[in-house]
Design an enzyme around this catalytic site. Sequence first.
Site, PDB file in Angstrom:
ATOM      1  N   GLY A  54       0.704  -1.212  -0.072  1.00  0.00           N
ATOM      2  CA  GLY A  54       0.130  -0.088  -0.135  1.00  0.00           C
ATOM      3  C   GLY A  54       0.894   1.302  -0.302  1.00  0.00           C
ATOM      4  CG  ASP A 113      -8.353   0.042  10.313  1.00  0.00           C
ATOM      5  OD1 ASP A 113      -9.021   0.828  11.300  1.00  0.00           O
ATOM      6  OD2 ASP A 113      -8.784  -0.804   9.819  1.00  0.00           O
ATOM      7  CE  LYS A 141     -10.021   3.424   7.599  1.00  0.00           C
ATOM      8  NZ  LYS A 141     -10.610   2.186   7.343  1.00  0.00           N
ATOM      9  CG  PHE A 162     -12.556  -0.595   3.023  1.00  0.00           C
ATOM     10  CD1 PHE A 162     -11.784  -0.867   3.602  1.00  0.00           C
ATOM     11  CD2 PHE A 162     -12.507  -0.531   1.630  1.00  0.00           C
ATOM     12  CE1 PHE A 162     -10.890  -1.616   3.179  1.00  0.00           C
ATOM     13  CE2 PHE A 162     -11.534  -1.301   1.128  1.00  0.00           C
ATOM     14  CZ  PHE A 162     -10.748  -1.997   1.670  1.00  0.00           C
ATOM     15  CB  VAL A 163     -10.553   5.229   2.177  1.00  0.00           C
ATOM     16  CG1 VAL A 163     -11.389   6.358   2.721  1.00  0.00           C
ATOM     17  CG2 VAL A 163      -9.208   5.039   2.748  1.00  0.00           C
ATOM     18  CG  ASP A 169      -6.061  -3.547  -1.742  1.00  0.00           C
ATOM     19  OD1 ASP A 169      -5.402  -3.339  -0.911  1.00  0.00           O
ATOM     20  OD2 ASP A 169      -6.247  -4.952  -1.793  1.00  0.00           O
TER      21      ASP A 169
HETATM   22  P1  5GP Z   1      -3.807  -1.925  11.024  1.00  0.00           P
HETATM   23  O1  5GP Z   1      -3.569  -0.754  11.061  1.00  0.00           O
HETATM   24  O2  5GP Z   1      -5.140  -2.196  11.302  1.00  0.00           O
HETATM   25  O3  5GP Z   1      -2.813  -2.981  11.487  1.00  0.00           O
HETATM   26  O4  5GP Z   1      -3.592  -2.210   9.423  1.00  0.00           O
HETATM   27  C1  5GP Z   1      -3.517  -1.393   8.358  1.00  0.00           C
HETATM   28  C2  5GP Z   1      -3.580  -1.932   7.038  1.00  0.00           C
HETATM   29  O5  5GP Z   1      -4.896  -2.337   6.930  1.00  0.00           O
HETATM   30  C3  5GP Z   1      -3.291  -0.892   6.057  1.00  0.00           C
HETATM   31  O6  5GP Z   1      -1.921  -0.948   5.586  1.00  0.00           O
HETATM   32  C4  5GP Z   1      -4.136  -1.535   4.874  1.00  0.00           C
HETATM   33  O7  5GP Z   1      -3.448  -2.493   4.073  1.00  0.00           O
HETATM   34  C5  5GP Z   1      -5.369  -2.094   5.428  1.00  0.00           C
HETATM   35  N1  5GP Z   1      -6.522  -1.009   5.683  1.00  0.00           N
HETATM   36  C6  5GP Z   1      -6.837  -0.415   6.609  1.00  0.00           C
HETATM   37  N2  5GP Z   1      -7.789   0.321   6.576  1.00  0.00           N
HETATM   38  C7  5GP Z   1      -8.094   0.452   5.152  1.00  0.00           C
HETATM   39  C8  5GP Z   1      -8.949   1.128   4.267  1.00  0.00           C
HETATM   40  O8  5GP Z   1      -9.683   1.784   4.697  1.00  0.00           O
HETATM   41  N3  5GP Z   1      -8.776   1.020   2.881  1.00  0.00           N
HETATM   42  C9  5GP Z   1      -7.822   0.098   2.376  1.00  0.00           C
HETATM   43  N4  5GP Z   1      -7.859  -0.266   1.271  1.00  0.00           N
HETATM   44  N5  5GP Z   1      -7.031  -0.673   3.337  1.00  0.00           N
HETATM   45  C10 5GP Z   1      -7.140  -0.357   4.712  1.00  0.00           C
HETATM   46 MG    MG Z   2       0.046  -0.380   4.730  1.00  0.00          MG
END
Ligand code: 5GP
Ligand code: MG
Length: 189
Positions: A54, A113, A141, A162-163, A169
């Site tokens: 990403g 996230d 977020k 969700f963006v 993606d």
């Molecule tokens: P976390 O912070 O929950 O451990 O995970 C972050 C990862 O979750 C990001 O790098 C991404 O790959 C995925 N992710 C979290 N929120 C979103 C979103 O709104 N859209 C997309 N496409 N991926 C997200």
């Molecule tokens: Mg990432």
Amino acid sequence: MWQSGAMDSAHVDSDLVNILFTEEQIQAKLQEMAHTIAADYEGKDLLMVGVLRGAVMVMADLARSLPCHLEMDWMAVSSYGSGTKSSGVVRILKDLDTDISGRHVLIVDEIIDTGLTLSWLVNNLSSRKPASVEIATLLRKPEALAMPIEPKYVGWDIPNEFVVGYGLDFKERYRNLRDIGTLAPHVYS
Ligand code: 5GP
Ligand code: MG
């Protein structure tokens, strides 16, 4: 219908319900972040670590906005979770090629996230005795605020939606979109 040229939101606008950030806004924000980062790392040897896949777009544009020497390396991690939520159990799919001991490491990510992935990554990289480890993320977020990680550089705080676009993606699509937006419900079904 496919048209030649860059993929902008006009090409998939039937899939997007709302554009949160345009290409121009994203580039302006990255310039702003780069300005602060350049000042903070003045005289230091900067190693930027991008989190695949990403962060590819953010890394490319942030690095090119920085007016100083830097190195780039990449890590790929997968977090196990139920459905769309990550569990905090992380596996390294691709490790760094660089020995980071004594280095100033800046982790570059596109979105935080829950923060579970990055908090694991910070711990992992910290154990390798770098001079410093900081985080730069374009988006954050609300849930991430509950985690004990503090990204030093944050582009925007966004609502819990969700963006997609600009590296983000849905089922591996939309990463090449130049803007960031939310998907219409018909895309999910
Ligand atoms: P976390 O912070 O929950 O451990 O995970 C972050 C990862 O979750 C990001 O790098 C991404 O790959 C995925 N992710 C979290 N929120 C979103 C979103 O709104 N859209 C997309 N496409 N991926 C997200
Ligand atoms: Mg990432």
